[in-house]
Design an enzyme around this catalytic site. Structure first.
Site, PDB file in Angstrom:
ATOM      1  N   ASP A 132       0.871  -1.238   0.208  1.00  0.00           N
ATOM      2  CA  ASP A 132      -0.225  -0.264  -0.217  1.00  0.00           C
ATOM      3  C   ASP A 132       0.992   0.946  -0.075  1.00  0.00           C
ATOM      4  O   ASP A 132       1.968   1.161   0.534  1.00  0.00           O
ATOM      5  CB  ASP A 132      -0.786  -0.540   0.927  1.00  0.00           C
ATOM      6  CG  ASP A 132      -1.978   1.100   1.285  1.00  0.00           C
ATOM      7  OD1 ASP A 132      -2.574   1.539   0.649  1.00  0.00           O
ATOM      8  OD2 ASP A 132      -1.967   2.176   2.734  1.00  0.00           O
TER       9      ASP A 132
ATOM     10  N   GLU B 183       1.130  -0.562  -4.941  1.00  0.00           N
ATOM     11  CA  GLU B 183      -0.245   0.175  -5.394  1.00  0.00           C
ATOM     12  C   GLU B 183       0.574   1.692  -5.241  1.00  0.00           C
ATOM     13  O   GLU B 183       1.178   1.985  -3.839  1.00  0.00           O
ATOM     14  CB  GLU B 183      -1.019   0.378  -4.487  1.00  0.00           C
ATOM     15  CG  GLU B 183      -2.203   1.169  -4.059  1.00  0.00           C
ATOM     16  CD  GLU B 183      -2.898   2.457  -3.218  1.00  0.00           C
ATOM     17  OE1 GLU B 183      -3.470   2.393  -3.429  1.00  0.00           O
ATOM     18  OE2 GLU B 183      -1.674   2.609  -2.354  1.00  0.00           O
TER      19      GLU B 183
END
Length: 556
Positions: free
Chosen positions: A283, A315
């Site tokens: 993330d 991400e």
């Protein structure tokens, strides 16, 4: 019979530390500090379950200098957040997480290029407004795995399952990295979920939150500025600051360690070995902004996974080829530009050939392999396709038609496809305005004919992608484009599988007798969607309904 169990905590800047627990009637047990910065003590314990915590003279600026603070062990594998205690299990003289016995470790799992991924939030995947049971736990997700098998899914990307504050969240502010979210079920139930996935040939990719933590993460209470940046690490993007950020630049010269590297390295190794995960979605990589660390941690994960396939996914929004191999640290990047360019074309807002070609062939953006990008039409952060269309005034039959066109684009473009749960049957609920607002997917939609038909459409396309290696490799040629008619056609092929041609009509006009010149191969082709044969020569003539895709597979 008792055994000597060591308790330790890295706290090189802290002056004093003690251990308290149910085994000492909550009386303090002093801990000795070694030259390596660790406080340690040994306690004789019989097999059983115990509660404990540390009492530390904090170095965090939120407290007065050397104020005594009770903290949960940052390495605790189970916690009682109400009592602010760690939970320790001892069996046969050793620390254990639980007694789960894995059943399907010998199952052969698909390679990265073969994957069709399904993003899942455990709490919202099962149950719903019309469900008499609350559901939303690991055991409920297990009950729906056969549904995912029918759809053709062979990888699940789990939104975070680390222990977070409260009983409902998306999980992106982790408080306890080694503990699992208790509201979803026990550690054994999470392992059983992963094991049952493996039994069905489904890999499990874990959402890893290694950029930031919750404000009450134990490390923050012990010595904030040792583990975290003092100020925002990525000031260029203040709108995407989610909490205290790990300081991966901090190097302890005396101890010759990078403390944040060491801690997250331990976290990743633990999850790979203890929970048998098959990949990590990292993330907020743009905010983390440390490729040296990312390359190291990705290698640590693969070493812990040993010989089984593993997938390290970034991400990074906006997406960039610089974060992926061969020159970047990770295997793949969430292909945000796929969503960003695809939706306006599906909605009829634009037809930009160059943008569309970037969606289809990410090599035009600097990527080199199909495994470099994770294509999607929706995620937990983006509205589902049906909602995107509805917001533009497109409903009913027309919305289903365009959603099917989007499905063709997703499953046949170069890259690994990913669905956000419910996308496959036309879920249209708006995404949560806050991460604490439950949004169960509406399973009763599958009782409607059009929604079942969309599910069957996705199922057929996924089956083709999995069975035909031409759709799994790096070969793609856009051999026909017509800006005026809003038509594009491309060819996918490999040496040992039938070639595939995809023709997409992005206009609201039915194009009867449309001619495509310079067709890749003369002969018989199977229209996969309409289950009929078409004959091609040097050119191919076919009818193209409005907003529809044709998927043609060459027949020997």
């Amino acid at each position: 019979m008792s055994s000597s169990i060591e308790f330790n905590l890295l706290a090189p800047n802290n002056k004093k530390l003690s251990l308290v627990g149910s085994f000492s009637n909550w009386k303090e047990i002093p801990m000795e500090k070694g030259d390596d910065g660790y406080f340690r003590t040994q306690v004789e314990l019989e097999d059983g379950v115990y509660q404990y915590k540390f009492r530390v003279q904090s170095k965090s600026p939120a407290f007065t200098p050397d104020e005594w603070v009770d903290v949960i062990d940052p390495y605790a594998t189970d916690v009682d957040e109400i009592k602010k205690q760690g939970v320790l299990r001892i069996k046969e003289g050793k620390r254990i997480v639980d007694t789960y016995v894995w059943q399907y470790d010998d199952k052969v799992l698909p390679e990265n290029h073969e994957l069709v991924i399904y993003e899942m939030h455990i709490a919202d995947f099962s149950g719903g407004e019309l469900d008499a049971h609350k559901r939303g736990k690991y055991v409920d997700a297990i009950a729906k795995l056969d549904y995912l098998c029918e759809l053709g899914i062979n990888a699940i990307e789990l939104m975070p399952v680390n222990e977070y504050p409260g009983d409902y969240s998306w999980g992106y502010k982790v408080r306890h990295y080694f503990a699992t979210e208790s509201s979803y079920g026990t550690t054994e139930e999470l392992k059983r979920f992963i094991d049952e996935c493996h039994a069905r040939g489904i890999r499990v990719i874990l959402d890893g939150i290694y950029n930031h933590t919750d404000e009450e993460c134990p490390l923050l209470l012990i010595d904030r500025n040792y583990w975290y940046y003092e100020y925002m690490h990525y000031p260029e993007d203040p709108g995407n600051y989610w909490g205290p950020e790990f300081n991966y630049d901090n190097y302890n010269e005396k101890l010759k360690i990078k403390p944040a590297w060491q801690f997250i390295g331990d976290v990743v190794t633990f999850w790979v070995r203890e929970y048998h995960i098959d990949g990590i979605r990292f993330d907020a990589v743009r905010q983390l902004a440390n490729y040296e660390f990312l390359e190291w941690i990705a290698n640590e994960a693969k070493k812990a996974a040993a010989n089984k396939p593993f997938y390290n996914i970034a991400e990074h929004i906006p997406d960039t080829h610089k974060v992926v191999t061969p020159n970047g640290p990770l295997d793949a990047c969430w292909h945000e530009s796929f969503y960003y360019f695809a939706i306006p074309h599906i909605a009829g807002e634009s037809f930009e050939l160059e943008k569309l070609k970037e969606v289809l062939d990410p090599r035009r953006q600097g990527y080199t392999a199909t495994t470099n990008v994770i294509n999607y039409l929706a995620t937990h952060d983006r509205e589902r396709t049906m909602r995107e269309l509805g917001d533009r005034g497109i409903f009913g039959e027309e919305a289903f038609r365009r959603t099917k066109l989007a499905a063709v684009l997703l499953t046949t473009a170069m890259g690994v496809p990913m669905l956000w749960m419910g996308e496959e049957f036309g879920e249209h609920k708006r995404k949560s305005e806050t991460v604490t607002q439950p949004k169960k997917i509406a399973w009763p939609l599958l009782e409607r004919e059009k929604n079942r038909d969309l599910f069957a459409y996705y199922k057929s396309l996924i089956e083709l992608r999995k069975e035909n290696r031409s759709l799994q490799n790096d070969n793609i040629e856009i051999f026909h484009e017509n800006a005026e008619a809003k038509v594009i056609a491309y060819h996918r092929w490999t040496e040992d599988a039938p070639p595939v041609v995809v023709v997409l009509n992005f206009s609201n006009n039915a194009l009867l007798g449309y001619q495509i010149p310079n067709f890749p191969a003369a002969g018989k082709w199977r229209d996969r969607i309409n289950n009929c044969d078409v004959e091609a020569g040097e050119n191919l003539t076919l009818d193209l309904p409005e907003y529809e895709g044709k998927v043609l597979v060459y027949q020997d």
